[in-house]
Design a protein around this motif. Structure first.
Motif, PDB file in Angstrom:
ATOM      1  N   LEU A 207       1.021  -1.300  -0.010  1.00  9.28           N
ATOM      2  CA  LEU A 207       0.165   0.050   0.012  1.00  9.28           C
ATOM      3  C   LEU A 207       0.863   1.207   0.016  1.00  9.28           C
ATOM      4  O   LEU A 207       0.594   2.269  -0.488  1.00  9.28           O
ATOM      5  CB  LEU A 207      -0.758  -0.161   1.105  1.00  9.28           C
ATOM      6  CG  LEU A 207      -2.043   1.140   1.328  1.00  9.28           C
ATOM      7  CD1 LEU A 207      -2.935   1.042   0.280  1.00  9.28           C
ATOM      8  CD2 LEU A 207      -2.673   1.034   2.653  1.00  9.28           C
ATOM      9  N   MET A 208       2.077   1.220   0.670  1.00  6.72           N
ATOM     10  CA  MET A 208       2.706   2.411   0.918  1.00  6.72           C
ATOM     11  C   MET A 208       3.968   2.492  -0.207  1.00  6.72           C
ATOM     12  O   MET A 208       4.632   3.214  -0.174  1.00  6.72           O
ATOM     13  CB  MET A 208       3.630   2.308   2.161  1.00  6.72           C
ATOM     14  CG  MET A 208       2.679   2.471   3.316  1.00  6.72           C
ATOM     15  SD  MET A 208       3.479   2.591   5.007  1.00  6.72           S
ATOM     16  CE  MET A 208       4.131   1.079   5.290  1.00  6.72           C
ATOM     17  N   GLY A 209       3.787   1.473  -1.140  1.00  5.28           N
ATOM     18  CA  GLY A 209       4.750   1.744  -2.577  1.00  5.28           C
ATOM     19  C   GLY A 209       5.570   0.237  -2.787  1.00  5.28           C
ATOM     20  O   GLY A 209       6.075   0.182  -3.807  1.00  5.28           O
ATOM     21  N   GLY A 210       5.519  -0.455  -1.849  1.00  6.76           N
ATOM     22  CA  GLY A 210       6.265  -1.737  -2.065  1.00  6.76           C
ATOM     23  C   GLY A 210       7.834  -1.636  -2.068  1.00  6.76           C
ATOM     24  O   GLY A 210       8.622  -2.043  -1.138  1.00  6.76           O
ATOM     25  N   ASP A 211       8.473  -0.952  -3.137  1.00  4.88           N
ATOM     26  CA  ASP A 211       9.874  -0.612  -3.037  1.00  4.88           C
ATOM     27  C   ASP A 211      10.400   0.602  -2.801  1.00  4.88           C
ATOM     28  O   ASP A 211       9.549   1.687  -3.305  1.00  4.88           O
ATOM     29  CB  ASP A 211      10.680  -1.392  -4.546  1.00  4.88           C
ATOM     30  CG  ASP A 211      10.429  -2.759  -4.911  1.00  4.88           C
ATOM     31  OD1 ASP A 211      10.383  -3.515  -3.656  1.00  4.88           O
ATOM     32  OD2 ASP A 211       9.949  -3.211  -5.824  1.00  4.88           O
ATOM     33  N   ALA A 212      11.716   0.912  -2.426  1.00  3.76           N
ATOM     34  CA  ALA A 212      11.938   2.204  -2.271  1.00  3.76           C
ATOM     35  C   ALA A 212      12.199   2.745  -3.618  1.00  3.76           C
ATOM     36  O   ALA A 212      12.684   2.132  -4.493  1.00  3.76           O
ATOM     37  CB  ALA A 212      13.207   2.428  -1.421  1.00  3.76           C
ATOM     38  N   ALA A 213      12.059   4.281  -3.835  1.00  2.00           N
ATOM     39  CA  ALA A 213      12.240   4.836  -5.073  1.00  2.00           C
ATOM     40  C   ALA A 213      13.398   5.828  -4.897  1.00  2.00           C
ATOM     41  O   ALA A 213      13.236   6.727  -4.004  1.00  2.00           O
ATOM     42  CB  ALA A 213      10.951   5.434  -5.455  1.00  2.00           C
ATOM     43  N   GLY A 214      14.237   5.759  -5.708  1.00  2.00           N
ATOM     44  CA  GLY A 214      15.290   6.823  -5.706  1.00  2.00           C
ATOM     45  C   GLY A 214      14.933   8.059  -6.229  1.00  2.00           C
ATOM     46  O   GLY A 214      13.851   8.343  -6.915  1.00  2.00           O
TER      47      GLY A 214
ATOM     48  N   ILE B 274      16.870  13.153   7.763  1.00  2.00           N
ATOM     49  CA  ILE B 274      16.114  12.909   6.726  1.00  2.00           C
ATOM     50  C   ILE B 274      16.298  11.377   6.356  1.00  2.00           C
ATOM     51  O   ILE B 274      17.661  11.017   6.360  1.00  2.00           O
ATOM     52  CB  ILE B 274      16.664  13.641   5.492  1.00  2.00           C
ATOM     53  CG1 ILE B 274      16.158  13.432   4.043  1.00  2.00           C
ATOM     54  CG2 ILE B 274      18.168  13.955   5.486  1.00  2.00           C
ATOM     55  CD1 ILE B 274      16.711  14.197   3.247  1.00  2.00           C
ATOM     56  N   ASP B 275      15.556  10.748   5.958  1.00  2.00           N
ATOM     57  CA  ASP B 275      15.707   9.338   5.694  1.00  2.00           C
ATOM     58  C   ASP B 275      14.710   9.063   4.044  1.00  2.00           C
ATOM     59  O   ASP B 275      13.791   9.403   3.748  1.00  2.00           O
ATOM     60  CB  ASP B 275      14.998   8.253   6.625  1.00  2.00           C
ATOM     61  CG  ASP B 275      15.758   8.474   8.090  1.00  2.00           C
ATOM     62  OD1 ASP B 275      16.857   8.468   7.867  1.00  2.00           O
ATOM     63  OD2 ASP B 275      15.293   8.503   9.066  1.00  2.00           O
ATOM     64  N   VAL B 276      15.609   8.208   3.489  1.00  2.00           N
ATOM     65  CA  VAL B 276      15.081   7.492   2.305  1.00  2.00           C
ATOM     66  C   VAL B 276      13.888   6.722   2.787  1.00  2.00           C
ATOM     67  O   VAL B 276      13.926   5.982   3.972  1.00  2.00           O
ATOM     68  CB  VAL B 276      16.059   6.618   1.694  1.00  2.00           C
ATOM     69  CG1 VAL B 276      15.257   5.766   0.345  1.00  2.00           C
ATOM     70  CG2 VAL B 276      17.065   7.423   1.147  1.00  2.00           C
ATOM     71  N   PHE B 277      12.593   6.602   2.280  1.00  2.00           N
ATOM     72  CA  PHE B 277      11.742   5.858   2.527  1.00  2.00           C
ATOM     73  C   PHE B 277      11.453   4.388   1.920  1.00  2.00           C
ATOM     74  O   PHE B 277      11.514   4.295   0.939  1.00  2.00           O
ATOM     75  CB  PHE B 277      10.034   6.832   2.243  1.00  2.00           C
ATOM     76  CG  PHE B 277       8.976   5.918   2.618  1.00  2.00           C
ATOM     77  CD1 PHE B 277       8.530   6.335   4.005  1.00  2.00           C
ATOM     78  CD2 PHE B 277       8.038   5.408   1.814  1.00  2.00           C
ATOM     79  CE1 PHE B 277       7.456   5.779   4.407  1.00  2.00           C
ATOM     80  CE2 PHE B 277       6.964   4.667   2.236  1.00  2.00           C
ATOM     81  CZ  PHE B 277       6.572   4.945   3.634  1.00  2.00           C
TER      82      PHE B 277
ATOM     83  N   THR C 183       8.729  -1.367   3.105  1.00  2.62           N
ATOM     84  CA  THR C 183       8.906  -2.670   3.915  1.00  2.62           C
ATOM     85  C   THR C 183       9.460  -2.543   5.346  1.00  2.62           C
ATOM     86  O   THR C 183       8.963  -2.997   6.282  1.00  2.62           O
ATOM     87  CB  THR C 183       9.807  -3.658   3.195  1.00  2.62           C
ATOM     88  OG1 THR C 183       9.193  -3.948   1.794  1.00  2.62           O
ATOM     89  CG2 THR C 183       9.771  -5.075   3.825  1.00  2.62           C
ATOM     90  N   ARG C 184      10.674  -1.607   5.434  1.00  2.00           N
ATOM     91  CA  ARG C 184      10.878  -1.272   6.673  1.00  2.00           C
ATOM     92  C   ARG C 184      10.032  -0.509   7.556  1.00  2.00           C
ATOM     93  O   ARG C 184       9.835  -0.715   8.659  1.00  2.00           O
ATOM     94  CB  ARG C 184      12.452  -0.536   6.631  1.00  2.00           C
ATOM     95  CG  ARG C 184      13.206  -1.144   5.906  1.00  2.00           C
ATOM     96  CD  ARG C 184      14.723  -0.377   5.774  1.00  2.00           C
ATOM     97  NE  ARG C 184      15.646  -0.818   4.839  1.00  2.00           N
ATOM     98  CZ  ARG C 184      16.725  -0.099   4.872  1.00  2.00           C
ATOM     99  NH1 ARG C 184      17.106   0.896   5.414  1.00  2.00           N
ATOM    100  NH2 ARG C 184      17.624  -0.698   3.826  1.00  2.00           N
ATOM    101  N   MET C 185       9.143   0.382   6.811  1.00  2.00           N
ATOM    102  CA  MET C 185       8.072   0.988   7.605  1.00  2.00           C
ATOM    103  C   MET C 185       6.889   0.212   8.196  1.00  2.00           C
ATOM    104  O   MET C 185       6.713   0.333   9.158  1.00  2.00           O
ATOM    105  CB  MET C 185       7.667   2.447   6.819  1.00  2.00           C
ATOM    106  CG  MET C 185       6.723   3.267   7.673  1.00  2.00           C
ATOM    107  SD  MET C 185       7.661   4.028   8.914  1.00  2.00           S
ATOM    108  CE  MET C 185       8.658   4.989   8.217  1.00  2.00           C
ATOM    109  N   ALA C 186       6.678  -0.631   7.498  1.00  2.00           N
ATOM    110  CA  ALA C 186       5.600  -1.531   7.619  1.00  2.00           C
ATOM    111  C   ALA C 186       6.195  -2.403   8.973  1.00  2.00           C
ATOM    112  O   ALA C 186       5.421  -2.647   9.820  1.00  2.00           O
ATOM    113  CB  ALA C 186       5.230  -2.566   6.462  1.00  2.00           C
TER     114      ALA C 186
END
Length: 445
Positions: free
Chosen positions: A85-92, A281-284, A287-290
């Motif tokens: 729901l939050m995007g799956g993979d991190a986006a650069g 500041i953190d890269v979003f 999976t880690r947030m979940a």
């Protein structure tokens, strides 16, 4: 962050605890509570309903392995669906241009200017780039001054034209200046408004069209909840931005914006702001947030933060001292400084699996080490170098000098001895020493 949502999801998922198998009845009961938790976190009703429907379909169709309890399976399914729901993979971010141009957009008060500085600092220190900040907010009083202050803090030049009231020409001139002066990143801080209006949208659309940025980021205050999602949609309709930045996630936020913004605008969350400091500041990582929302911690991010502070040369010196039983309080202070550079203590503890729940009612201050430092600074250089010299008389003097009790000095000495033994046992760890030390420090206060 997300403390309220984490608590409610934890209670909801406990409904299945003790059940031997998954049935439609107990799944329905659990997901009813999950839906309530999401709605309370300001998640849109339609999205919450779709979310629980997907989890239910997967749960009913799943075979529970003998090694997996129904409650554990449900946690996994909820975690996977949350991450998706939050995007799956991190986006650069796209840094391919020469210079690469990043346009910042958003409402006034969302933290655009501060985040522009954080992003410049991140690209400078983590990506070895040479950024230029551009002041294109020509309306808000002292906006240009604010950006100059931010730039000075992080050692990044700020381009501004105080007499020019045309943001299009300012941004174009700034890019030309960047090209001729060797800057490979241009971050354009634009004006915001208190609410969406046509003049604002037209202005930023004109800037966007004129400079054709590699990356357009929409900065949103996560504390505004579902309004943040609606604002993001309005901006995306005009700008077709590339990604979202969520600020103030360290505040009393319910988290609904972070969870649902991707599904509404179909654009990834790229960064999050987690504090006032320029390195907050953190890269979003969805999976880690979940994992963190469900109380599983975030060991990967914790290790990454430790590795950023890891100095190979210092680690070699430390290993030699440990091998020779020469590890002293000065070395101890150095390790404390490394931990403090990793970020706020509350945030770090939240990344340790299980620690967030265990310490949820404990107030963890960012200056949690100040009493330890006060005791060590009250020692003489020789005492720090050779802790075995510290006898009863010296302990009394150190206690008076630091404003702490003799019992606290004794406790620190005991913890120090235990840690010295532990570090000798795990010699060769380098950065691991830092991680183990965090565990060894629990209860020191």
């Amino acid at each position: 962050m997300f403390d309220n949502l984490s608590d409610k999801l934890d209670k909801a998922l406990h409904v299945l605890k003790g059940h031997g198998k998954i049935t439609e009845v107990n799944v329905a009961e659990t997901l009813k509570e999950v839906r309530k938790a999401l709605l309370d976190a300001d998640v849109n009703f339609k999205i919450a309903k779709e979310f629980t429907a997907k989890v239910k379909d997967k749960a009913i169709g799943a075979n529970v392995l003998t090694t997996l309890q129904p409650g554990q399976l449900m946690v996994k399914l909820v975690k996977d669906e949350l991450a998706e729901l939050m995007g799956g993979d991190a986006a650069g971010v796209d840094l391919s241009g020469n210079p690469s141009v990043i346009l910042m957009s958003g409402l006034q008060g969302s933290g655009k200017t501060t985040f522009s500085g954080k992003l410049a600092n991140y690209l400078k220190t983590k990506k070895n780039k040479k950024p230029l900040l551009v002041a294109c907010d020509i309306y808000r009083p002292a906006a240009i001054d604010q950006l100059h202050v931010v730039g000075e803090q992080i050692g990044v030049e700020v381009y501004s034209e105080r007499e020019n009231k045309n943001p299009v020409s300012i941004s174009q001139n700034a890019i030309a200046y960047a090209k001729s002066n060797g800057y490979n990143i241009v971050i354009v801080d634009t004006a915001g408004r208190l609410a969406i209006d046509e003049q604002m949208m037209t202005e930023i659309a004109n800037v966007h069209q004129a400079i054709k940025p590699n990356e357009t980021l929409f900065v949103v205050d996560s504390m505004t909840g579902q309004d943040a999602v609606n604002t993001a949609k309005a901006f995306n309709d005009r700008l077709n931005f590339d990604g979202v930045v969520l600020t103030k996630l360290d505040g009393d936020t319910r988290g609904g914006a972070a969870i649902t913004i991707k599904s509404v605008v179909n654009k990834p969350i790229k960064f999050i702001g987690t504090g006032e400091k320029m390195d907050a500041i953190d890269v979003f990582y969805p999976t880690r947030m979940a994992d963190r929302i469900l109380g599983m911690g975030d060991v990967v991010s914790l290790v990454e933060k430790a590795q950023e502070q890891f100095d190979e040369e210092e680690a070699r010196k430390l290993q030699k001292k440990i091998a020779k039983n020469e590890f002293g309080f000065d070395d101890f202070l150095t390790q404390i400084q490394q931990i403090k550079k990793m970020g706020s203590m509350k945030d770090l503890v939240g990344m340790i699996p299980g620690a967030g729940k265990a310490l949820k009612d404990v107030e963890i201050e960012d200056d949690a080490f100040k009493h330890i430092e006060a005791i060590i600074y009250s020692m003489t250089p020789k005492e720090r170098q050779q802790p075995t010299l510290i006898d009863v008389k010296r302990k009394n003097r150190i206690a008076k000098g630091s404003g702490r009790s003799v019992q606290e000095v004794n406790q620190l000495m005991k913890q120090f001895q235990q840690m010295s033994k532990m570090m000798k046992m795990m010699q060769g760890g380098g950065g691991k020493n830092l991680m183990s030390m965090m565990g060894g420090m629990r209860g020191m206060r």
